[in-house]
Design an enzyme around this catalytic site. Structure first.
Site, PDB file in Angstrom:
ATOM      1  N   ASP A   1       0.800  -1.135   0.025  1.00  0.00           N
ATOM      2  CA  ASP A   1      -0.070   0.059  -0.057  1.00  0.00           C
ATOM      3  C   ASP A   1       0.866   1.384  -0.059  1.00  0.00           C
ATOM      4  O   ASP A   1       2.004   1.215   0.378  1.00  0.00           O
ATOM      5  CB  ASP A   1      -0.797   0.081   1.148  1.00  0.00           C
ATOM      6  CG  ASP A   1      -1.779  -1.077   1.322  1.00  0.00           C
ATOM      7  OD1 ASP A   1      -2.116  -1.669   0.276  1.00  0.00           O
ATOM      8  OD2 ASP A   1      -2.182  -1.322   2.475  1.00  0.00           O
TER       9      ASP A   1
HETATM   10  N1  URA Z   1      -1.292  -6.110   3.868  1.00  0.00           N
HETATM   11  C1  URA Z   1      -1.750  -4.411   3.983  1.00  0.00           C
HETATM   12  O1  URA Z   1      -2.719  -4.256   4.559  1.00  0.00           O
HETATM   13  N2  URA Z   1      -0.958  -3.902   3.446  1.00  0.00           N
HETATM   14  C2  URA Z   1       0.017  -4.110   2.620  1.00  0.00           C
HETATM   15  O2  URA Z   1       0.799  -2.985   2.115  1.00  0.00           O
HETATM   16  C3  URA Z   1       0.561  -5.192   2.834  1.00  0.00           C
HETATM   17  C4  URA Z   1       0.028  -6.190   3.251  1.00  0.00           C
END
Ligand code: URA
Length: 232
Positions: A103
């Site tokens: 993310d």
């Molecule tokens: N899980 C999440 O919620 N975000 C990420 O970036 C990776 C795993």
């Protein structure tokens, strides 16, 4: 396998070994965008060697790890945000794709490669590749919540519970969570499912590849042969 810089230049241009050495000494050859004047420098598979602006094609694929900073998107192109590829020198970007996105606000280990089969072995659901995240939480993690995370939780709008995970408490609000799936926003949603909230998320490892602690946010390095071969 690493190769000497003068070998690469002589074998991928019209230059002889002697001329290649001269070009290197003269600072005409760049490694990851920076002139490198030492002919015996060992170049790892992930490094980009250029001469007169052209990327010299080193036989084989390229593999990198990057310490992703916050606020940068895991994409090759994005009109609104800075992308992880833009953190690399132009010469090093060619042909790379991201292995398992993070993310925008997640930091830490991101792998990039030109080798589609290698990345598939990491991301294919049946590989069940373990990924560990350092999670900072809004509330202390209760033993019940930890038990639920480890045994599987139902994510909002999904029927199938999450696969068994490992939750190692590092502090009252800090947990290292290891998961073997890659569902959308999985870690944030798992913590929401047990009534908590993720304040920050940082990926520490993918399979047997650990984030190099010497890499500052935004820095990258080629993977070692050992790291590349750890993915089977
Ligand atoms: N899980 C999440 O919620 N975000 C990420 O970036 C990776 C795993």
């Amino acid at each position: 396998m690493s190769l000497r810089l003068d070998f690469i230049v002589a074998n991928s241009t019209e230059l002889s070994r002697k001329e290649a050495k001269r070009a290197i000494h003269a600072g005409e050859v760049k490694v990851d965008g920076i002139p490198c004047r030492k002919t015996s420098t060992h170049i790892q598979p992930g490094q980009a060697v250029t001469w007169q602006g052209a990327l010299l094609s080193i036989k084989g694929d390229r593999y990198l790890m990057l310490n992703k900073p916050r606020g940068v998107v895991s994409a090759t192109i994005d009109s609104d945000h800075m992308t992880v590829l833009s953190l690399l020198p132009t010469e090093a970007r060619q042909g790379l794709h991201i292995v398992g996105r993070l993310d925008k606000d997640t930091t830490g280990l991101l792998l990039l490669t030109t080798d589609g089969q290698w990345s598939h072995r990491i991301t294919a659901p049946r590989s069940a590749c373990a990924k560990t995240y350092r999670v900072e939480l809004a509330e202390p993690l209760t033993p019940e919540a930890s038990h639920h995370l480890e045994n599987g939780v139902r994510l909002r709008d999904e029927d199938r519970p999450t696969a068994p995970a490992r939750a190692e408490l590092r502090g009252p609000r800090t947990v290292d969570l290891t998961i073997t799936e890659g569902r959308y926003h999985q870690v944030r949603r798992m913590l929401a499912a047990v009534g908590n909230h993720v304040e920050s998320l940082h990926r520490l490892r993918i399979g047997d590849i650990y984030l190099d602690s010497s890499l500052a946010p935004g820095q990258f390095r080629p993977l070692s042969d050992h790291e590349i071969n750890s993915v089977r």
